[in-house]
Write a protein that holds these residues in place. Structure first.
Motif, PDB file in Angstrom:
ATOM      1  N   ALA A 111      10.600  -7.685   0.418  1.00  0.00           N
ATOM      2  CA  ALA A 111      11.133  -6.733   1.415  1.00  0.00           C
ATOM      3  C   ALA A 111      11.357  -5.650   0.207  1.00  0.00           C
ATOM      4  O   ALA A 111      11.360  -3.970   0.594  1.00  0.00           O
ATOM      5  CB  ALA A 111      12.492  -7.804   2.235  1.00  0.00           C
ATOM      6  N   ALA A 112      12.012  -6.155  -0.799  1.00  0.00           N
ATOM      7  CA  ALA A 112      12.184  -5.018  -1.846  1.00  0.00           C
ATOM      8  C   ALA A 112      11.471  -4.557  -1.901  1.00  0.00           C
ATOM      9  O   ALA A 112      11.402  -2.826  -2.303  1.00  0.00           O
ATOM     10  CB  ALA A 112      13.063  -5.418  -2.631  1.00  0.00           C
ATOM     11  N   ALA A 113      10.434  -5.095  -2.590  1.00  0.00           N
ATOM     12  CA  ALA A 113       9.364  -4.350  -3.088  1.00  0.00           C
ATOM     13  C   ALA A 113       8.577  -3.442  -2.203  1.00  0.00           C
ATOM     14  O   ALA A 113       8.392  -1.714  -2.666  1.00  0.00           O
ATOM     15  CB  ALA A 113       8.343  -5.487  -3.793  1.00  0.00           C
ATOM     16  N   ALA A 114       8.280  -3.531  -0.904  1.00  0.00           N
ATOM     17  CA  ALA A 114       8.316  -2.913   0.042  1.00  0.00           C
ATOM     18  C   ALA A 114       8.973  -1.932   0.614  1.00  0.00           C
ATOM     19  O   ALA A 114       8.190  -0.535   0.359  1.00  0.00           O
ATOM     20  CB  ALA A 114       7.198  -3.249   1.102  1.00  0.00           C
ATOM     21  N   GLU A 115      10.088  -2.096   0.426  1.00  0.00           N
ATOM     22  CA  GLU A 115      11.177  -0.677   0.656  1.00  0.00           C
ATOM     23  C   GLU A 115      11.383   0.558  -1.020  1.00  0.00           C
ATOM     24  O   GLU A 115      11.429   1.500  -0.738  1.00  0.00           O
ATOM     25  CB  GLU A 115      12.678  -1.607   0.581  1.00  0.00           C
ATOM     26  N   ALA A 116      11.084  -0.235  -1.715  1.00  0.00           N
ATOM     27  CA  ALA A 116      10.777   1.040  -3.114  1.00  0.00           C
ATOM     28  C   ALA A 116       9.420   1.410  -3.095  1.00  0.00           C
ATOM     29  O   ALA A 116       9.198   2.495  -3.428  1.00  0.00           O
ATOM     30  CB  ALA A 116      10.256  -0.359  -4.291  1.00  0.00           C
ATOM     31  N   GLU A 117       8.548   0.981  -2.288  1.00  0.00           N
ATOM     32  CA  GLU A 117       7.350   1.626  -2.371  1.00  0.00           C
ATOM     33  C   GLU A 117       7.743   2.511  -1.528  1.00  0.00           C
ATOM     34  O   GLU A 117       6.907   4.012  -1.716  1.00  0.00           O
ATOM     35  CB  GLU A 117       5.811   0.940  -2.190  1.00  0.00           C
ATOM     36  N   GLU A 118       7.744   2.367   0.098  1.00  0.00           N
ATOM     37  CA  GLU A 118       8.235   3.134   0.836  1.00  0.00           C
ATOM     38  C   GLU A 118       8.565   4.597   0.042  1.00  0.00           C
ATOM     39  O   GLU A 118       9.523   5.467   0.105  1.00  0.00           O
ATOM     40  CB  GLU A 118       9.028   3.335   2.071  1.00  0.00           C
ATOM     41  N   ALA A 119      10.319   4.287  -0.599  1.00  0.00           N
ATOM     42  CA  ALA A 119      10.968   5.145  -1.551  1.00  0.00           C
ATOM     43  C   ALA A 119      10.183   6.183  -2.677  1.00  0.00           C
ATOM     44  O   ALA A 119      10.682   7.328  -2.977  1.00  0.00           O
ATOM     45  CB  ALA A 119      12.161   4.373  -1.950  1.00  0.00           C
ATOM     46  N   THR A 120       9.164   6.137  -3.398  1.00  0.00           N
ATOM     47  CA  THR A 120       7.932   6.420  -3.895  1.00  0.00           C
ATOM     48  C   THR A 120       7.369   7.644  -2.764  1.00  0.00           C
ATOM     49  O   THR A 120       6.598   8.763  -3.529  1.00  0.00           O
ATOM     50  CB  THR A 120       7.073   5.575  -4.320  1.00  0.00           C
ATOM     51  N   MET A 121       7.257   7.308  -1.681  1.00  0.00           N
ATOM     52  CA  MET A 121       7.040   8.611  -0.800  1.00  0.00           C
ATOM     53  C   MET A 121       7.577  10.273  -0.488  1.00  0.00           C
ATOM     54  O   MET A 121       9.156  10.118  -1.053  1.00  0.00           O
ATOM     55  CB  MET A 121       6.829   7.763   0.779  1.00  0.00           C
TER      56      MET A 121
END
Length: 194
Positions: A111-121
């Motif tokens: 979940a945190a990894a997906a969040e971090a990926e979204e944060a790079t958008m």
């Protein structure tokens, strides 16, 4: 015979894991599915790590909401997070190295990894007046604290998760040299940030 209504697919919830990469445990993964459970080499632990260097009942792993907390249970060789020995409990984050004695695993939180990926958008950030040393998002979190909002309310207002708000709040505490929300608000007023 009447047709049966189509069943909806169940949502798959990603589970945090400990991924071991050393010695005979290389490739071994422990899925942290329990709310509260012990980890050790004894078979009656929910999370068994079959290594003689790990205590029989080495640590407790607790899930509270989206947070995962590791506590040493008086093990003979100690428990570490990113090389730092923990006394009591420690919250672990995606990518942290958790050591049970000399046996180390990487904490993976999908979940945190997906969040971090979204944060790079790339999104256009709202215009915010910022203080001399806080990022715009940290400033927004501090302002939410000053308004008496909970982490959940701040997250809803900013469109991020409560866990992300907690991370920003900790950064605010660190930058302002305080330990809690009240201290952050008081220091923010003193520094002219509020």
């Amino acid at each position: 015979m009447q047709p049966q209504p189509a069943q909806k697919a169940q949502k798959i919830v990603p589970v945090p894991t400990l991924a071991f990469s050393d010695g005979h445990l290389a490739g071994h993964r422990v899925r942290l599915e329990e709310d509260v459970a012990t980890l050790g080499r004894r078979e009656d632990n929910a999370y068994v790590v079959d290594d003689p260097r790990v205590s029989r009942v080495h640590a407790e792993i607790r899930r509270e909401g989206s947070a995962v907390i590791v506590s040493d249970l008086g093990s003979s060789s100690g428990t570490t997070v990113n090389g730092e020995k923990i006394n009591g409990s420690s919250v672990v984050r995606h990518g942290d190295k958790v050591g049970f004695g000399p046996v180390t695993a990487t904490f993976e939180d999908p979940a945190a990894a997906a969040e971090a990926e979204e944060a790079t958008m790339v999104f256009e950030a709202p215009k915010v007046e910022i203080g001399p040393h806080l990022s715009p998002r940290q400033q927004q979190v501090l302002e939410g604290m000053a308004e008496g909002m909970t982490n959940s309310q701040i997250g809803e207002h900013l469109g991020v998760t409560e866990r992300t708000v907690k991370a920003y709040a900790q950064e605010v505490y660190d930058k302002l040299g305080v330990r809690n929300r009240a201290g952050a608000v008081a220091q923010g007023v003193k520094d002219g940030l509020l």
